[in-house]
Design a protein around this motif. Structure first.
Motif, PDB file in Angstrom:
ATOM      1  N   PRO A  20       0.806  -1.228   0.000  1.00  0.00           N
ATOM      2  CA  PRO A  20       0.000   0.000   0.000  1.00  0.00           C
ATOM      3  C   PRO A  20       0.839   1.278   0.000  1.00  0.00           C
ATOM      4  O   PRO A  20       0.530   2.218  -0.742  1.00  0.00           O
ATOM      5  CB  PRO A  20      -0.828  -0.118   1.292  1.00  0.00           C
ATOM      6  CG  PRO A  20      -0.897  -1.582   1.557  1.00  0.00           C
ATOM      7  CD  PRO A  20       0.421  -2.119   1.113  1.00  0.00           C
ATOM      8  N   LEU A  21       1.900   1.319   0.824  1.00  0.00           N
ATOM      9  CA  LEU A  21       2.740   2.507   0.855  1.00  0.00           C
ATOM     10  C   LEU A  21       3.408   2.729  -0.497  1.00  0.00           C
ATOM     11  O   LEU A  21       3.443   3.852  -1.004  1.00  0.00           O
ATOM     12  CB  LEU A  21       3.806   2.377   1.953  1.00  0.00           C
ATOM     13  CG  LEU A  21       4.862   3.500   1.992  1.00  0.00           C
ATOM     14  CD1 LEU A  21       4.206   4.855   2.210  1.00  0.00           C
ATOM     15  CD2 LEU A  21       5.900   3.227   3.076  1.00  0.00           C
ATOM     16  N   LEU A  22       3.922   1.654  -1.079  1.00  0.00           N
ATOM     17  CA  LEU A  22       4.583   1.770  -2.372  1.00  0.00           C
ATOM     18  C   LEU A  22       3.608   2.224  -3.457  1.00  0.00           C
ATOM     19  O   LEU A  22       3.935   3.078  -4.294  1.00  0.00           O
ATOM     20  CB  LEU A  22       5.215   0.428  -2.755  1.00  0.00           C
ATOM     21  CG  LEU A  22       6.054   0.422  -4.035  1.00  0.00           C
ATOM     22  CD1 LEU A  22       7.169   1.453  -3.953  1.00  0.00           C
ATOM     23  CD2 LEU A  22       6.624  -0.966  -4.274  1.00  0.00           C
ATOM     24  N   ALA A  23       2.395   1.683  -3.437  1.00  0.00           N
ATOM     25  CA  ALA A  23       1.391   2.059  -4.439  1.00  0.00           C
ATOM     26  C   ALA A  23       1.014   3.527  -4.311  1.00  0.00           C
ATOM     27  O   ALA A  23       0.879   4.240  -5.319  1.00  0.00           O
ATOM     28  CB  ALA A  23       0.155   1.170  -4.286  1.00  0.00           C
ATOM     29  N   GLN A 113       6.443   9.365   5.378  1.00  0.00           N
ATOM     30  CA  GLN A 113       6.884   8.190   4.629  1.00  0.00           C
ATOM     31  C   GLN A 113       6.501   8.272   3.160  1.00  0.00           C
ATOM     32  O   GLN A 113       7.314   7.993   2.276  1.00  0.00           O
ATOM     33  CB  GLN A 113       6.292   6.926   5.260  1.00  0.00           C
ATOM     34  CG  GLN A 113       6.871   6.573   6.611  1.00  0.00           C
ATOM     35  CD  GLN A 113       5.995   5.600   7.385  1.00  0.00           C
ATOM     36  OE1 GLN A 113       4.935   5.187   6.922  1.00  0.00           O
ATOM     37  NE2 GLN A 113       6.422   5.248   8.588  1.00  0.00           N
ATOM     38  N   VAL A 114       5.257   8.653   2.880  1.00  0.00           N
ATOM     39  CA  VAL A 114       4.807   8.668   1.489  1.00  0.00           C
ATOM     40  C   VAL A 114       5.505   9.772   0.699  1.00  0.00           C
ATOM     41  O   VAL A 114       5.852   9.592  -0.473  1.00  0.00           O
ATOM     42  CB  VAL A 114       3.267   8.794   1.401  1.00  0.00           C
ATOM     43  CG1 VAL A 114       2.795  10.202   1.713  1.00  0.00           C
ATOM     44  CG2 VAL A 114       2.773   8.358   0.028  1.00  0.00           C
ATOM     45  N   LEU A 119       9.378  11.020  -3.411  1.00  0.00           N
ATOM     46  CA  LEU A 119      10.540  11.780  -3.857  1.00  0.00           C
ATOM     47  C   LEU A 119      11.656  10.841  -4.296  1.00  0.00           C
ATOM     48  O   LEU A 119      12.316  11.067  -5.317  1.00  0.00           O
ATOM     49  CB  LEU A 119      11.035  12.695  -2.735  1.00  0.00           C
ATOM     50  CG  LEU A 119      12.296  13.513  -3.065  1.00  0.00           C
ATOM     51  CD1 LEU A 119      11.996  14.531  -4.163  1.00  0.00           C
ATOM     52  CD2 LEU A 119      12.823  14.204  -1.814  1.00  0.00           C
ATOM     53  N   SER A 120      11.863   9.760  -3.541  1.00  0.00           N
ATOM     54  CA  SER A 120      12.890   8.778  -3.895  1.00  0.00           C
ATOM     55  C   SER A 120      12.611   8.158  -5.259  1.00  0.00           C
ATOM     56  O   SER A 120      13.534   7.951  -6.056  1.00  0.00           O
ATOM     57  CB  SER A 120      12.964   7.681  -2.823  1.00  0.00           C
ATOM     58  OG  SER A 120      13.294   8.210  -1.562  1.00  0.00           O
ATOM     59  N   ILE A 121      11.345   7.847  -5.525  1.00  0.00           N
ATOM     60  CA  ILE A 121      10.974   7.265  -6.816  1.00  0.00           C
ATOM     61  C   ILE A 121      11.326   8.223  -7.949  1.00  0.00           C
ATOM     62  O   ILE A 121      11.901   7.828  -8.971  1.00  0.00           O
ATOM     63  CB  ILE A 121       9.470   6.920  -6.824  1.00  0.00           C
ATOM     64  CG1 ILE A 121       9.200   5.743  -5.892  1.00  0.00           C
ATOM     65  CG2 ILE A 121       8.995   6.605  -8.243  1.00  0.00           C
ATOM     66  CD1 ILE A 121       7.727   5.479  -5.653  1.00  0.00           C
ATOM     67  N   LEU A 149      13.970   0.911   0.363  1.00  0.00           N
ATOM     68  CA  LEU A 149      13.633   2.162   1.040  1.00  0.00           C
ATOM     69  C   LEU A 149      12.254   2.070   1.679  1.00  0.00           C
ATOM     70  O   LEU A 149      12.050   2.528   2.815  1.00  0.00           O
ATOM     71  CB  LEU A 149      13.669   3.327   0.047  1.00  0.00           C
ATOM     72  CG  LEU A 149      15.047   3.791  -0.422  1.00  0.00           C
ATOM     73  CD1 LEU A 149      14.927   4.692  -1.641  1.00  0.00           C
ATOM     74  CD2 LEU A 149      15.773   4.520   0.707  1.00  0.00           C
ATOM     75  N   CYS A 150      11.314   1.492   0.965  1.00  0.00           N
ATOM     76  CA  CYS A 150       9.955   1.330   1.478  1.00  0.00           C
ATOM     77  C   CYS A 150       9.969   0.523   2.773  1.00  0.00           C
ATOM     78  O   CYS A 150       9.339   0.904   3.772  1.00  0.00           O
ATOM     79  CB  CYS A 150       9.088   0.660   0.426  1.00  0.00           C
ATOM     80  SG  CYS A 150       7.349   0.486   0.890  1.00  0.00           S
TER      81      CYS A 150
END
Length: 290
Positions: A20-23, A113-114, A119-121, A149-150
């Motif tokens: 979910p966080l990654l999505a 976190q999100v 930003l990392s993506i 990272l996630c």
């Protein structure tokens, strides 16, 4: 000490949050239309950016004679900056960041976190290296690093308030510190001093719940830290409002000053504000640190 079943349940709960966080971070990153990174800075890359008139100090070898032949002026062909750089993140995972004033609002930690992952993506897809400061996750590229990272961002920190981490930062790179910065201000000062000594520049992003900005409490109230180590009871909470807002303002001014003297940037983001706006500002601020 936790038993094996307890550890397993905690591990499974943490793992369940990964997709979910990654999505959400992927979706947020995709809302920021950056094209091919859009650095728009001249440098030693291969991608054409723009023509500009010849200036004093330019070498004649820089002239684009084909473009210059079309006018009476001489023009230089500029290229975009293509050199990948490293970015170190520190995202506060302390108990203080788990606060939310409403079930309709995400905790500060969730917003931190999100934003950090989105930003990392964006940075990793642009070919840059991203890692977490103070961990065994140094700056790297690739989709595998996004997953790492996630996972690391979901790990819980210790204590009521977080302490910025500047150890092992690569000299002359960039950094992002995300926190409510409600803890020891001396720790922030020390971390920024260490970063500045290494030529690291970056951004401080303060994330607050709107209640922390407004302090609407009245009458009898009990204030307790999220880690339950600090508690204060009052019968007239409204009498504390002016003093609280004054101290909050002083804290913000101190953070702004620390950022200014170390060459960093500072901003405050409330969890009821648009997250897309915060990400766009973050990305532009980080690009400005080149």
């Amino acid at each position: 000490m936790s038993s094996q079943p307890q550890l397993r349940r905690r591990a499974e709960a943490a793992a369940a949050k990964l997709p979910p966080l990654l999505a959400r971070a992927e979706h947020l990153a995709n809302t920021v239309l950056l094209g091919d990174h859009g650095r728009r800075r001249s440098g030693s890359g291969d991608d054409f950016w723009q023509y500009r008139p010849l200036q004093d100090g330019d070498s004649f070898r820089m002239i684009d004679w084909r473009r210059s032949a079309k006018s009476d002026a001489q023009f230089v062909r500029q290229k975009e900056w293509q050199i990948a750089q490293s970015v170190s993140l520190w995202v506060d995972g302390s108990a203080s960041m788990s606060y939310t004033s409403s079930k309709d609002l995400a905790p500060k930690s969730d917003r931190a976190q999100v934003l950090a992952l989105a930003l990392s993506i964006l940075l990793i897809r642009a070919g840059e290296r991203v890692g977490l400061a103070g961990t065994d996750l140094p700056p790297r590229r690739g989709d595998g690093q996004i997953w790492r990272l996630c996972e690391a961002l979901l790990a819980q920190g210790e204590g009521d308030y977080g302490t910025p981490e500047a150890r092992a930062m690569i000299p002359r790179t960039r950094a992002l510190f995300v926190s409510d910065f409600m803890g020891d201000i001396a720790a922030v000062q020390q971390a920024l001093a260490k970063a500045a000594d290494r030529g690291v520049r970056g951004v401080l992003l303060q994330i607050l719940d709107p209640i922390e900005e407004a302090f609407p409490f009245q009458g009898r109230a009990i204030f307790e830290s999220m880690g339950a180590t600090l508690e204060h009871e009052t019968r007239k909470a409204n009498d504390l409002r002016d003093r609280y807002l004054e101290r909050l303002s002083e804290r913000r001014e101190t953070l702004e000053h620390l950022a200014k003297v170390t060459g960093w940037q500072f901003a405050t983001h409330l969890t009821d504000a648009p997250v897309q706006q915060a990400l766009l500002w973050l990305y532009r601020a980080m690009e400005g640190e080149r």
